[in-house]
Design a protein around this motif. Sequence first.
Motif, PDB file in Angstrom:
ATOM      1  N   GLY A 160      -0.102  -9.573   2.861  1.00  0.00           N
ATOM      2  CA  GLY A 160       1.165  -9.015   2.394  1.00  0.00           C
ATOM      3  C   GLY A 160       2.264  -9.261   3.405  1.00  0.00           C
ATOM      4  N   PRO A 161       3.503  -8.977   3.006  1.00  0.00           N
ATOM      5  CA  PRO A 161       4.644  -9.215   3.903  1.00  0.00           C
ATOM      6  C   PRO A 161       4.743  -8.183   5.014  1.00  0.00           C
ATOM      7  N   ALA A 162       5.706  -8.386   5.904  1.00  0.00           N
ATOM      8  CA  ALA A 162       5.893  -7.530   7.084  1.00  0.00           C
ATOM      9  C   ALA A 162       6.107  -6.071   6.693  1.00  0.00           C
ATOM     10  N   ALA A 163       5.434  -5.183   7.406  1.00  0.00           N
ATOM     11  CA  ALA A 163       5.592  -3.732   7.265  1.00  0.00           C
ATOM     12  C   ALA A 163       5.271  -3.207   5.867  1.00  0.00           C
ATOM     13  N   SER A 164       4.397  -3.897   5.160  1.00  0.00           N
ATOM     14  CA  SER A 164       3.994  -3.415   3.839  1.00  0.00           C
ATOM     15  C   SER A 164       2.919  -2.332   3.964  1.00  0.00           C
ATOM     16  N   GLY A 165       2.358  -2.191   5.153  1.00  0.00           N
ATOM     17  CA  GLY A 165       1.327  -1.172   5.367  1.00  0.00           C
ATOM     18  C   GLY A 165      -0.075  -1.748   5.439  1.00  0.00           C
ATOM     19  N   LYS A 166      -0.181  -3.053   5.653  1.00  0.00           N
ATOM     20  CA  LYS A 166      -1.492  -3.730   5.700  1.00  0.00           C
ATOM     21  C   LYS A 166      -2.389  -3.175   6.805  1.00  0.00           C
ATOM     22  N   GLY A 167      -1.799  -3.044   7.996  1.00  0.00           N
ATOM     23  CA  GLY A 167      -2.586  -2.622   9.158  1.00  0.00           C
ATOM     24  C   GLY A 167      -3.086  -1.195   8.995  1.00  0.00           C
ATOM     25  N   THR A 168      -2.184  -0.321   8.560  1.00  0.00           N
ATOM     26  CA  THR A 168      -2.534   1.085   8.366  1.00  0.00           C
ATOM     27  C   THR A 168      -3.642   1.211   7.323  1.00  0.00           C
ATOM     28  N   LEU A 169      -3.471   0.499   6.219  1.00  0.00           N
ATOM     29  CA  LEU A 169      -4.461   0.542   5.140  1.00  0.00           C
ATOM     30  C   LEU A 169      -5.784  -0.080   5.604  1.00  0.00           C
TER      31      LEU A 169
ATOM     32  N   ARG B  58      12.776   0.486   6.125  1.00  0.00           N
ATOM     33  CA  ARG B  58      12.809   1.912   6.488  1.00  0.00           C
ATOM     34  C   ARG B  58      11.570   2.280   7.304  1.00  0.00           C
ATOM     35  N   ARG B  59      10.401   1.777   6.852  1.00  0.00           N
ATOM     36  CA  ARG B  59       9.148   2.086   7.563  1.00  0.00           C
ATOM     37  C   ARG B  59       9.177   1.523   8.974  1.00  0.00           C
ATOM     38  N   ARG B  60       9.600   0.252   9.084  1.00  0.00           N
ATOM     39  CA  ARG B  60       9.615  -0.376  10.418  1.00  0.00           C
ATOM     40  C   ARG B  60      10.632   0.309  11.316  1.00  0.00           C
ATOM     41  N   HIS B  61      11.768   0.722  10.724  1.00  0.00           N
ATOM     42  CA  HIS B  61      12.810   1.419  11.474  1.00  0.00           C
ATOM     43  C   HIS B  61      12.242   2.700  12.088  1.00  0.00           C
ATOM     44  N   ARG B  62      11.571   3.500  11.236  1.00  0.00           N
ATOM     45  CA  ARG B  62      10.948   4.750  11.703  1.00  0.00           C
ATOM     46  C   ARG B  62       9.939   4.475  12.812  1.00  0.00           C
ATOM     47  N   GLU B  63       9.138   3.424  12.580  1.00  0.00           N
ATOM     48  CA  GLU B  63       8.066   3.097  13.516  1.00  0.00           C
ATOM     49  C   GLU B  63       8.653   2.694  14.874  1.00  0.00           C
ATOM     50  N   LEU B  64       9.687   1.832  14.856  1.00  0.00           N
ATOM     51  CA  LEU B  64      10.285   1.361  16.103  1.00  0.00           C
ATOM     52  C   LEU B  64      10.967   2.516  16.840  1.00  0.00           C
TER      53      LEU B  64
ATOM     54  N   ASP C 278       1.573  -2.399  -5.201  1.00  0.00           N
ATOM     55  CA  ASP C 278       2.954  -2.174  -4.772  1.00  0.00           C
ATOM     56  C   ASP C 278       3.051  -0.752  -4.217  1.00  0.00           C
ATOM     57  N   THR C 279       3.345  -0.624  -2.924  1.00  0.00           N
ATOM     58  CA  THR C 279       3.345   0.694  -2.289  1.00  0.00           C
ATOM     59  C   THR C 279       4.754   1.233  -2.053  1.00  0.00           C
ATOM     60  N   THR C 280       5.755   0.647  -2.751  1.00  0.00           N
ATOM     61  CA  THR C 280       7.143   1.083  -2.520  1.00  0.00           C
ATOM     62  C   THR C 280       7.280   2.606  -2.639  1.00  0.00           C
ATOM     63  N   HIS C 281       6.593   3.181  -3.630  1.00  0.00           N
ATOM     64  CA  HIS C 281       6.733   4.629  -3.852  1.00  0.00           C
ATOM     65  C   HIS C 281       5.479   5.398  -3.445  1.00  0.00           C
ATOM     66  N   LEU C 282       4.659   4.788  -2.596  1.00  0.00           N
ATOM     67  CA  LEU C 282       3.431   5.461  -2.150  1.00  0.00           C
ATOM     68  C   LEU C 282       3.482   5.690  -0.642  1.00  0.00           C
ATOM     69  N   ASP C 283       3.085   6.877  -0.201  1.00  0.00           N
ATOM     70  CA  ASP C 283       2.967   7.060   1.249  1.00  0.00           C
ATOM     71  C   ASP C 283       1.607   6.488   1.670  1.00  0.00           C
ATOM     72  N   ALA C 284       1.321   6.549   2.969  1.00  0.00           N
ATOM     73  CA  ALA C 284       0.104   5.893   3.468  1.00  0.00           C
ATOM     74  C   ALA C 284      -1.161   6.478   2.832  1.00  0.00           C
ATOM     75  N   ASP C 285      -1.184   7.803   2.607  1.00  0.00           N
ATOM     76  CA  ASP C 285      -2.357   8.443   1.989  1.00  0.00           C
ATOM     77  C   ASP C 285      -2.546   7.954   0.557  1.00  0.00           C
ATOM     78  N   GLN C 286      -1.426   7.931  -0.192  1.00  0.00           N
ATOM     79  CA  GLN C 286      -1.509   7.498  -1.600  1.00  0.00           C
ATOM     80  C   GLN C 286      -1.897   6.031  -1.689  1.00  0.00           C
ATOM     81  N   ALA C 287      -1.388   5.212  -0.762  1.00  0.00           N
ATOM     82  CA  ALA C 287      -1.743   3.788  -0.765  1.00  0.00           C
ATOM     83  C   ALA C 287      -3.236   3.629  -0.502  1.00  0.00           C
ATOM     84  N   PHE C 288      -3.762   4.431   0.414  1.00  0.00           N
ATOM     85  CA  PHE C 288      -5.192   4.371   0.719  1.00  0.00           C
ATOM     86  C   PHE C 288      -6.020   4.753  -0.504  1.00  0.00           C
TER      87      PHE C 288
HETATM   88  O1  CDP Z   1       0.635  -4.047   9.049  1.00  0.00           O
HETATM   89  P1  CDP Z   1       1.977  -3.994   8.376  1.00  0.00           P
HETATM   90  O2  CDP Z   1       3.057  -4.641   9.183  1.00  0.00           O
HETATM   91  O3  CDP Z   1       1.959  -4.468   6.972  1.00  0.00           O
HETATM   92  O4  CDP Z   1       2.387  -2.462   8.263  1.00  0.00           O
HETATM   93  P2  CDP Z   1       1.887  -1.191   9.112  1.00  0.00           P
HETATM   94  O5  CDP Z   1       2.123  -1.450  10.548  1.00  0.00           O
HETATM   95  O6  CDP Z   1       0.536  -0.796   8.684  1.00  0.00           O
HETATM   96  O7  CDP Z   1       2.872  -0.050   8.566  1.00  0.00           O
HETATM   97  C1  CDP Z   1       4.217   0.028   8.896  1.00  0.00           C
HETATM   98  C2  CDP Z   1       4.642   1.498   8.919  1.00  0.00           C
HETATM   99  O8  CDP Z   1       4.731   1.987   7.578  1.00  0.00           O
HETATM  100  C3  CDP Z   1       3.669   2.419   9.652  1.00  0.00           C
HETATM  101  O9  CDP Z   1       4.405   3.287  10.474  1.00  0.00           O
HETATM  102  C4  CDP Z   1       2.972   3.188   8.541  1.00  0.00           C
HETATM  103  O10 CDP Z   1       2.611   4.495   8.901  1.00  0.00           O
HETATM  104  C5  CDP Z   1       4.015   3.230   7.438  1.00  0.00           C
HETATM  105  N1  CDP Z   1       3.555   3.322   6.028  1.00  0.00           N
HETATM  106  C6  CDP Z   1       2.447   2.677   5.555  1.00  0.00           C
HETATM  107  O11 CDP Z   1       1.721   2.067   6.352  1.00  0.00           O
HETATM  108  N2  CDP Z   1       2.061   2.694   4.239  1.00  0.00           N
HETATM  109  C7  CDP Z   1       2.790   3.357   3.363  1.00  0.00           C
HETATM  110  N3  CDP Z   1       2.428   3.345   2.068  1.00  0.00           N
HETATM  111  C8  CDP Z   1       3.942   4.003   3.796  1.00  0.00           C
HETATM  112  C9  CDP Z   1       4.309   3.955   5.139  1.00  0.00           C
END
Ligand code: CDP
Length: 207
Positions: free
Chosen positions: A7-16, A138-144, A185-195
């Motif tokens: 997936g693209p940057a900051a889509s939540g791949k690593g967290t998931l 928004r996610r990357r902004h918060r994270e940084l 598509d996790t646009t409207h899902l938080d990390a728990d819901q995406a999991f």
């Molecule tokens: O690995 P990737 O760059 O795709 O994303 P990540 O580092 O896993 O996630 C980027 C940020 O988005 C982290 O701070 C997560 O906590 C947050 N986040 C997420 O991972 N999944 C969501 N559905 C919502 C937010």
Amino acid sequence: MIIAIDGPAASGKGTLGKRLADHFGFAHLDTGLLYRAVARVLLDRDVALTDRDAAARVAQELDVTHLDDERLRGAQMGEAASVISAYQPVRDALLAFQRQFAGQPPGAVLDGRDIGTVVCPHADVKLFITASAEERARRRHRELLSRGETTDYEIILNDIRRRDERDMTRSNAPLKAADDALTLDTTHLDADQAFQAALELVTRKQT
Ligand code: CDP
Ligand code: CDP
């Protein structure tokens, strides 16, 4: 068992990826860290990112035991990684390690851009994780911010768009969903819901 996540940057791949790995008792590899680590060595040595030969040499000699370095996670390293990851010799040099990692029992989760298409084309489950560019920014902004990096939201959004464009249009292992990938598509899902949604997809695929 292999779970491939792209997936693209900051889509939540690593967290998931980490959560799925913990759930199943599998190992997890964030493959972006490999490219970030190559970029870091080049930047540390003041070598231009356009030097393909140097980038390939660094990738061949990369010490993969130091991927937990916090400095790899900064925005500058993501951008630099995207430049050197377009070089095929760099990708070739990192392939064997990724495949070896994927083969470990009882299973592994790998996330990146080309896991389902190139690294593990025979993965048991392939997930393609997306979210709108605005939500990802928004996610990357918060994270940084939480890491003490103060960057404008607009700058991050531009960076993300530019990086996605570069990753999707390059000729070597471009970012794209494998034909047999399940898209989430996790646009409207938080990390728990995406999991939870991903777990449902994996379980359905297994049965
Ligand atoms: O690995 P990737 O760059 O795709 O994303 P990540 O580092 O896993 O996630 C980027 C940020 O988005 C982290 O701070 C997560 O906590 C947050 N986040 C997420 O991972 N999944 C969501 N559905 C919502 C937010
Ligand atoms: O965390 P984020 O999604 O922002 O980036 P990353 O996964 O750490 O990847 C950084 C860069 O490495 C990406 O923009 C890609 O250009 C490259 N990459 C790649 O080409 N192939 C992979 N399997 C993983 C990352």
